[in-house]
Every structure is written in structure tokens, then in C-alpha cells.
Design a protein around this motif. Structure first.
Motif, short mmCIF file in Angstrom:
data_model
loop_
_atom_site.label_atom_id
_atom_site.label_comp_id
_atom_site.label_asym_id
_atom_site.label_seq_id
_atom_site.Cartn_x
_atom_site.Cartn_y
_atom_site.Cartn_z
N LEU A 153 0.84 -1.20 0.00
CA LEU A 153 0.00 0.00 0.00
C LEU A 153 0.88 1.26 0.00
O LEU A 153 0.61 2.22 -0.73
CB LEU A 153 -0.91 -0.02 1.22
CG LEU A 153 -2.24 0.73 1.11
CD1 LEU A 153 -3.09 0.16 0.00
CD2 LEU A 153 -2.98 0.67 2.44
N ARG A 154 1.93 1.24 0.81
CA ARG A 154 2.84 2.39 0.86
C ARG A 154 3.57 2.60 -0.46
O ARG A 154 3.96 3.73 -0.78
CB ARG A 154 3.86 2.21 1.99
CG ARG A 154 3.27 2.36 3.39
CD ARG A 154 4.37 2.54 4.42
NE ARG A 154 5.26 1.39 4.48
CZ ARG A 154 5.08 0.35 5.27
NH1 ARG A 154 4.01 0.29 6.06
NH2 ARG A 154 5.94 -0.65 5.28
N MET A 155 3.77 1.52 -1.22
CA MET A 155 4.45 1.61 -2.51
C MET A 155 3.52 2.05 -3.63
O MET A 155 3.93 2.11 -4.79
CB MET A 155 5.08 0.26 -2.86
CG MET A 155 6.15 -0.20 -1.88
SD MET A 155 7.57 0.93 -1.78
CE MET A 155 8.28 0.68 -3.41
N GLY A 156 2.25 2.31 -3.30
CA GLY A 156 1.31 2.76 -4.32
C GLY A 156 0.47 1.67 -4.93
O GLY A 156 -0.33 1.91 -5.84
N GLY A 157 0.64 0.44 -4.43
CA GLY A 157 -0.15 -0.66 -4.95
C GLY A 157 -1.33 -0.97 -4.06
O GLY A 157 -1.78 -0.15 -3.27
N GLY A 158 -1.85 -2.19 -4.20
CA GLY A 158 -2.96 -2.62 -3.38
C GLY A 158 -4.23 -2.89 -4.16
O GLY A 158 -4.22 -3.01 -5.39
N PHE A 159 -5.33 -3.00 -3.43
CA PHE A 159 -6.63 -3.34 -4.00
C PHE A 159 -7.08 -2.28 -5.01
O PHE A 159 -6.94 -1.08 -4.79
CB PHE A 159 -7.66 -3.43 -2.89
CG PHE A 159 -9.07 -3.63 -3.36
CD1 PHE A 159 -9.54 -4.89 -3.70
CD2 PHE A 159 -9.95 -2.55 -3.46
CE1 PHE A 159 -10.85 -5.07 -4.13
CE2 PHE A 159 -11.25 -2.72 -3.88
CZ PHE A 159 -11.71 -3.98 -4.22
#
Length: 428
Positions: A153-159
Motif C-alpha cells: 500500500l505504501r508503494m502505491g499498490g494494493g486493491f
């Protein structure tokens, strides 16, 4: 700079000794002294590392790694390592890439870095109601997924989203939830599998349906890598060669027997780079072949046509789920160094380079097939392997290979006869 004036800034590795090639590649890629020394080792993975990579490890298998040069990808000079045991592949990639440089090299793009995790729901008496219930829980599902990997999530990814499909099977209708997850610079298998397992029990609570399989899909059609390039007739042998390549493509696109071999040739280049960089060759190959059959008929992964100026244009599009972090890409020390040679800074950048390699490899194979035939160049390069198989060592390998080529008889029996002649001459 106009495309016609582009000159290679890469060293020509042809004819150089392996040690000299390594130092030329190291200088171009900016490898450190330690990285260069690592690649110079005859076996460059410690048994202790290999023992933690798989179960019941007993040994390691060395595969030759060649470096293809001359690639101009999106205006950047690129060298690409290929781990493969088959002759001709590195030469095809290098020669084909150089032939399209006068027209600007290879241009690539990527659809994104989204992976799909599937959750299968079985014994569903009311599939359409179940689908609606799941869609209503989209935000809760997203929160569950993101909680599994705060770093992503911190790297800009996620759901990113969900899809809910109803499929008919011999066992009755099934509801399948797709989790769409942006895995950024990771291939993402472990990440999305973890998310699927976290979501599955909640689906049972919400719908009463029974979750069964919870795993990623290797048909990564939200993660498509694309490449296209132009070859001028003057650079490839004329208009007759151009037209023959288009006809060869039409054959592959219409006939699954030919398409299978055509696509295997494409994967010669792609799988070699995937393996060299520590990525999952089986996942990429499965995704590519499934994508080739997405129309309901197995077809060519590449497309070839003639543009308005009479040039040969090639393009390719296929799933490319590769990463820079996680798995053997980080565990295997050699994969880390070979990845550095590519210059790729993101998973997307690596995927685009790999697609470019697949396209130019396909051009090389089609060019050979429609001109001299595949065996002339392939068997000439294969002669050294035949000489070694016959027992040649040292300088005899090259001499026996050259003599077999001169006699136009490349087989073990001829190699043994030539080797016996050389040994007899030395004895005299």
C-alpha cells in the motif's frame, strides 16, 4: 536525432573470449567489481542458498547465459541476458534488433501491473443473488485486501476492484470472485494468494456459499506487455523477404500446428530472459499460451503487416507477470546481477524489455525460415555442441566444428571421424 542516424553505443561481443565479453558487458551495465567477479565464477550460487530455495536440494544445474546486444528499446540502449541451452537464440535477438534500428528500434508499452486472484464458490443455489451480495461488499473486500500488505500500500499498490463471474460447469453453476490487485514491482503471487485466503471466510459469512480454491490466475490479462517495431525492406533482404514473412505469419495465425511452433520460438527469447532474471518461466509461459487462445482458437502471439511506406511492421502483446522483488529474483545472487544488466528499474520496465525480445526473436526465426531455412544457421551454431558430444575438448572443439560445416555434415559420426583424423595427425 533522426532514427536513420542512430548508432549503437554497445560493444560488439562477437568473436571475443568469454572473459573479455564479461568485462565489456560489465562496463556497459555499470556492474561493480564484486558483481563482475560473481558472474566470472563457474558456479555462482552457494549450496546453502540453493538449499533454502527448494525442498530436497541435491545439486544445481548450470545453464549458459548469453547477452544480446544492439537493442534500442524506447530510445534507450539495452543489453539483455538470456539463460538458455539452445543455439541461435542470442544471435537471432541481436541480429534482428540491429536490423530494426535504422527505423527507430523497438517501442513498447504496458497496460498496468494488476494481478487477479480467484476465489471459487461452490454449492451456490442462488448464484445471481450471491453475485449481488458480493458486489455490495466491494469496499469491505478492499479493506481486507489492503490490510494484508501495508508495505504494498505504501508503494502505491494494493486493491483496485473486484469482478464477480458466474460460470457454468459440469458440476453446476459456480460463482468466482476476482480480486484485482496492483502488485507494482512484485510478480505478486504470494501477495494475492494471501489476500484471497483472507477474503474467502468472509464470503461464506456474507453469502452462505462454500469457498473452495483461493489462488491467483496466471492469465494476467490486466498486465499486458506490448512491443512493435519496423524493418525496412532494404535492411532485411528486400520486398520478397518482407512479403514472405507476412505470409509465414498468416500461416501461423490460421493453423494451430504452425502457431504452436511460432509461439515456441517467441518464448525462446522471452523465457530465457525470464529465467535469467529469476522470474517464473512457467507462469509467463502458461499466461502467454492461454492468451494466444483467447479467441477460442490458438493463434500467433505476434502480428506482421506492411505499412503505407512498404515497411515490415511487427507487433506483439501478451501477459507479462514479472517482478523485481520477491522470489528467486531477490534470493538468487546471479539473477540480481543479470537483472542489473538489463537496466530495468521497475517490473513494468522489465516486462517491456522482455516483450521487445520476444518480438525480435520472432522476426529472426521468420527471417531464417523464409530465406535460408532454419537449419543452415542453427546447425552451424550447433556444430560446437556436436563436437563436444563426440569427445572434442579445447581447441579441437572449434576445429572439428569448422570442418563439419565445411563438409556440410554436422553429426556425431562425422565429428568422431574428424577428431580421429586430428588425433592421428598429432600422433604422426
Amino acid at each position: 536525432m533522426q532514427p536513420e542516424t542512430i548508432k549503437t553505443q554497445q560493444p560488439d561481443l562477437t568473436g571475443a573470449a568469454p572473459a573479455a565479453r564479461l568485462h565489456q558487458v560489465a562496463a556497459f551495465a555499470g556492474l561493480s567489481a564484486d558483481q563482475t567477479a560473481h558472474l566470472a565464477q563457474p558456479s555462482n550460487i552457494e549450496r546453502s542458498i540453493a538449499d533454502h530455495m527448494i525442498e530436497n536440494m541435491v545439486t544445481t544445474l548450470a545453464i549458459p547465459v548469453g547477452v544480446a546486444t544492439g537493442l534500442l528499446v524506447d530510445g534507450q540502449e539495452v543489453m539483455v541476458p538470456l539463460a538458455i541451452e539452445e543455439t541461435s537464440i542470442v544471435s537471432f535477438v541481436t541480429d534482428s534488433a540491429r536490423k530494426c534500428r535504422p527505423a527507430g528500434g523497438i517501442t513498447t508499452s504496458m497496460s498496468g501491473t494488476v494481478m487477479i486472484a480467484q476465489i471459487q464458490l461452490v454449492h451456490v443455489p442462488d448464484p445471481y443473488r450471491t453475485r449481488t451480495l458480493i458486489l455490495e461488499r466491494r469496499d469491505e473486500i478492499g479493506a481486507l485486501c489492503d490490510a494484508c500488505d501495508p508495505t504494498l500500500l505504501r508503494m502505491g499498490g494494493g486493491f483496485r476492484d473486484i469482478e464477480v463471474r458466474i460460470i457454468d460447469t459440469a458440476a453446476g453453476p459456480m460463482v468466482v470472485l476476482h480480486l484485482l490487485i496492483d502488485t507494482r514491482d512484485a510478480m505478486g503471487a504470494n501477495t494475492v494468494n494471501t489476500m484471497a485466503e483472507a477474503v474467502a471466510p468472509r464470503l461464506k459469512e456474507w453469502t452462505g456459499a462454500q469457498p473452495l480454491l483461493r489462488i491467483l490466475s496466471n492469465l494476467a490479462d490486466r498486465r499486458l506487455a506490448r512491443a512493435h517495431a519496423t524493418w525496412r525492406p532494404a535492411d532485411i533482404g528486400g520486398e520478397a523477404v518482407r512479403d514472405a514473412i507476412v505470409l509465414a505469419y498468416r500461416f501461423a495465425d490460421a493453423d494451430p500446428y504452425r502457431a504452436t511452433t511460432n509461439n515456441k520460438g517467441i518464448m525462446n527469447g522471452i523465457s530465457a530472459v525470464v529465467l535469467a532474471t529469476g522470474n517464473d518461466t512457467r507462469a509467463v509461459e502458461a499466461g502467454a499460451h492461454a492468451y494466444a487462445a483467447r479467441s477460442g482458437r490458438y493463434r500467433s502471439l505476434s502480428q506482421w503487416e506492411v505499412d503505407a511506406e512498404g515497411n515490415l511492421c511487427g507487433s506483439i502483446e501478451l501477459p507479462m507477470a514479472v517482478g523485481l522483488v520477491g522470489g528467486a529474483t531477490r534470493t538468487h545472487p546471479t539473477a540480481r546481477v543479470l537483472l542489473a544488466i538489463t537496466g530495468a528499474k521497475t517490473a513494468e520496465g522489465l516486462a517491456r524489455i522482455i516483450a521487445a525480445v520476444g518480438l525480435v526473436q520472432n522476426f529472426g526465426a521468420l527471417h531464417a525460415l523464409t530465406t535460408d531455412g532454419i537449419q543452415k544457421g542453427h546447425m552451424a551454431r550447433h556444430a560446437s555442441n556436436v563436437a563436444i558430444d563426440a569427445g572434442a575438448v579445447g581447441e579441437d572443439v572449434a576445429q572439428v566444428a569448422q570442418e563439419m560445416i565445411a563438409r556440410r555434415s554436422i553429426n556425431v559420426e562425422t565429428a568422431k571421424a574428424i577428431l580421429a583424423e586430428r588425433q592421428s595427425q598429432r600422433a604422426d
